[in-house]
Design a protein around this motif. Structure first.
Motif, PDB file in Angstrom:
ATOM      1  N   TYR A 142       2.905   5.390 -18.985  1.00  0.00           N
ATOM      2  CA  TYR A 142       1.564   4.849 -18.872  1.00  0.00           C
ATOM      3  C   TYR A 142       0.904   5.342 -17.585  1.00  0.00           C
ATOM      4  N   GLN A 143      -0.331   5.808 -17.711  1.00  0.00           N
ATOM      5  CA  GLN A 143      -1.147   6.155 -16.556  1.00  0.00           C
ATOM      6  C   GLN A 143      -2.037   4.956 -16.254  1.00  0.00           C
ATOM      7  N   LEU A 144      -1.813   4.293 -15.121  1.00  0.00           N
ATOM      8  CA  LEU A 144      -2.485   3.040 -14.817  1.00  0.00           C
ATOM      9  C   LEU A 144      -3.366   3.164 -13.578  1.00  0.00           C
ATOM     10  N   SER A 145      -4.356   2.287 -13.493  1.00  0.00           N
ATOM     11  CA  SER A 145      -5.251   2.294 -12.343  1.00  0.00           C
ATOM     12  C   SER A 145      -5.702   0.873 -12.047  1.00  0.00           C
ATOM     13  N   VAL A 196      -0.666  11.178  -6.538  1.00  0.00           N
ATOM     14  CA  VAL A 196      -0.674  12.057  -5.369  1.00  0.00           C
ATOM     15  C   VAL A 196      -2.029  12.062  -4.676  1.00  0.00           C
ATOM     16  N   GLN A 197      -3.113  11.901  -5.446  1.00  0.00           N
ATOM     17  CA  GLN A 197      -4.452  11.939  -4.875  1.00  0.00           C
ATOM     18  C   GLN A 197      -4.980  10.554  -4.511  1.00  0.00           C
ATOM     19  N   GLU A 198      -4.743   9.589  -5.377  1.00  0.00           N
ATOM     20  CA  GLU A 198      -5.233   8.218  -5.170  1.00  0.00           C
ATOM     21  C   GLU A 198      -4.073   7.237  -5.317  1.00  0.00           C
ATOM     22  N   PRO A 199      -3.169   7.179  -4.338  1.00  0.00           N
ATOM     23  CA  PRO A 199      -2.003   6.293  -4.453  1.00  0.00           C
ATOM     24  C   PRO A 199      -2.425   4.835  -4.571  1.00  0.00           C
ATOM     25  N   GLU A 221      -5.877  -1.168  -6.193  1.00  0.00           N
ATOM     26  CA  GLU A 221      -6.594   0.064  -5.891  1.00  0.00           C
ATOM     27  C   GLU A 221      -5.754   1.257  -6.324  1.00  0.00           C
ATOM     28  N   GLY A 222      -6.419   2.376  -6.553  1.00  0.00           N
ATOM     29  CA  GLY A 222      -5.724   3.618  -6.804  1.00  0.00           C
ATOM     30  C   GLY A 222      -5.128   3.744  -8.192  1.00  0.00           C
ATOM     31  N   LYS A 223      -4.184   4.677  -8.309  1.00  0.00           N
ATOM     32  CA  LYS A 223      -3.595   5.018  -9.597  1.00  0.00           C
ATOM     33  C   LYS A 223      -2.096   5.234  -9.465  1.00  0.00           C
ATOM     34  N   GLY A 224      -1.427   5.264 -10.601  1.00  0.00           N
ATOM     35  CA  GLY A 224       0.000   5.547 -10.616  1.00  0.00           C
ATOM     36  C   GLY A 224       0.521   5.647 -12.033  1.00  0.00           C
ATOM     37  N   THR A 225       1.819   5.897 -12.136  1.00  0.00           N
ATOM     38  CA  THR A 225       2.476   6.067 -13.427  1.00  0.00           C
ATOM     39  C   THR A 225       3.600   5.059 -13.569  1.00  0.00           C
ATOM     40  N   TYR A 226       3.703   4.471 -14.748  1.00  0.00           N
ATOM     41  CA  TYR A 226       4.792   3.556 -15.069  1.00  0.00           C
ATOM     42  C   TYR A 226       5.496   4.085 -16.303  1.00  0.00           C
ATOM     43  N   GLN A 227       6.842   4.186 -16.231  1.00  0.00           N
ATOM     44  CA  GLN A 227       7.591   4.755 -17.346  1.00  0.00           C
ATOM     45  C   GLN A 227       8.752   3.849 -17.720  1.00  0.00           C
ATOM     46  N   VAL A 228       8.868   3.584 -19.026  1.00  0.00           N
ATOM     47  CA  VAL A 228       9.979   2.820 -19.597  1.00  0.00           C
ATOM     48  C   VAL A 228      10.513   3.629 -20.763  1.00  0.00           C
ATOM     49  N   GLY A 229      11.703   4.193 -20.609  1.00  0.00           N
ATOM     50  CA  GLY A 229      12.232   5.055 -21.659  1.00  0.00           C
ATOM     51  C   GLY A 229      11.312   6.237 -21.891  1.00  0.00           C
ATOM     52  N   ARG A 287       0.873  -1.169   0.000  1.00  0.00           N
ATOM     53  CA  ARG A 287       0.000   0.000   0.000  1.00  0.00           C
ATOM     54  C   ARG A 287       0.910   1.219   0.000  1.00  0.00           C
ATOM     55  N   CYS A 288       0.881   1.989  -1.041  1.00  0.00           N
ATOM     56  CA  CYS A 288       1.823   3.093  -1.197  1.00  0.00           C
ATOM     57  C   CYS A 288       1.266   4.417  -0.688  1.00  0.00           C
ATOM     58  N   LYS A 289       2.146   5.240  -0.184  1.00  0.00           N
ATOM     59  CA  LYS A 289       1.803   6.599   0.197  1.00  0.00           C
ATOM     60  C   LYS A 289       1.774   7.466  -1.058  1.00  0.00           C
ATOM     61  N   PRO A 290       1.120   8.618  -1.001  1.00  0.00           N
ATOM     62  CA  PRO A 290       1.100   9.504  -2.170  1.00  0.00           C
ATOM     63  C   PRO A 290       2.504   9.803  -2.691  1.00  0.00           C
TER      64      PRO A 290
END
Length: 304
Positions: free
Chosen positions: A60-63, A82-85, A48-56, A26-29
């Motif tokens: 990707y904006q993932l949820s 930041v809002q929905e970790p 749950e929540g959202k985050g960003t994954y980057q390769v080069g 469970r990640c913090k913002p």
């Protein structure tokens, strides 16, 4: 920071394909990892929540309900919203046959993200793994079985699941489907598939019709469009970029095929899916209450 539960195997028993580590966090913002490389494959799935994954240059904006693959020795970065970790689970695998197993679930350097509809199933598998921490041969076999169950779940595909049982025609259909999964983004045609299978086009047509109820061309189109749906839902790529990533060299041809398959244009589909994502919620985490923070055969508290 993250609140994590980790299981790590120091000396895997199985050399061809084995579990290296798994966990839940469970990640913090804004909690992030990287840019960094890993020595092995890791599959993350977001509960749950959202985050960003980057390769080069790819970002990707993932949820919830989506996942991503980290490939060995590839520089990656990922960060909680930041809002929905996000909260996610992960499974790290190794062995000389690991690449083949990763390809068999449809993931590769061109297809790093995926969607899976039954997050509870994956969560249950990983939680069971985390509970089996006793150092014993029996547990190693149990964990190996759970690893195959995890991959079995991810091998399910909406296109294949909607077809007739594909096991009736020895290995031809399976081999063709695997080839399509791994090369659909290259602009495949039916002759490419037949050439790879070392069969003539008419025979390929016959076994597809007899076993799947559709031609190889129709199956390939359905599979490409299914991957396009994921790209539209998971990324901010333009329609032209989605078309190209799914093997279409003409955006117009892609849009027509997409609308025929889905009853709406790619743009309309993306808008509706984004609206649905805002209402998405995934299951509670009550089972985690009984887990220790650090568990393993050997355990550690490394961040994933």
């Amino acid at each position: 920071m993250e609140d994590s539960y980790v299981l790590e195997l120091v000396e895997p028993k199985f050399r061809d394909f084995h579990l290296l580590h798994c966990g839940y966090a469970r990640c913090k913002p804004c909690h992030s990892y990287g840019p960094a490389t890993r020595p092995n494959y890791i599959i993350h799935y977001i509960l749950e929540g959202k985050g960003t994954y980057q390769v080069g240059e790819r970002k990707y904006q993932l949820s919830a309900g989506q996942g991503f693959l980290i490939e060995p020795e590839t520089l990656t970065f990922y960060q909680a919203d930041v809002q929905e970790p996000w909260s996610y689970l992960w499974v790290g695998v190794g062995g000389y046959a690991a690449t083949e197993h990763i390809r068999n679930i449809g993931l590769n350097e061109d297809q790093l993200i995926f969607r899976y509809r039954d997050g509870e199933r994956l969560k249950k598998i990983v939680l069971e793994m985390l509970k089996h921490t006793k150092v014993s041969v029996a547990n190693l076999y149990y964990l190996q079985g759970k690893l195959y169950e995890f991959f079995s779940a991810l091998t399910e595909d909406e296109v294949i699941d909607s077809c007739v049982d594909i096991s009736k025609e020895n290995n031809y259909i399976q081999e063709a489907v695997t080839y399509i999964r791994n090369h659909y983004s290259k602009g495949l045609n039916v002759m490419d598939i037949a050439r790879h299978m070392n069969v003539n086009r008419s025979y390929l047509y016959t076994i597809f019709k007899d076993n799947l109820g559709m031609s190889p061309k129709d199956f390939l189109t359905k599979f490409q469009i299914s991957q396009a749906r994921e790209q539209l839902a998971l990324t901010d790529l333009s329609i032209e970029e989605v078309a190209e990533s799914c093997g279409y060299r003409s955006c117009l041809v892609f849009s027509k095929a997409f609308k025929k398959e889905n009853g709406m244009t790619p743009t309309e589909y993306r808008r509706r899916r984004r609206q649905e994502e805002k209402r998405t919620a995934v299951a509670s985490e009550e089972e985690l209450a009984g887990l220790g923070r650090k568990t393993s055969l050997k355990l550690n508290n490394q961040k994933r």
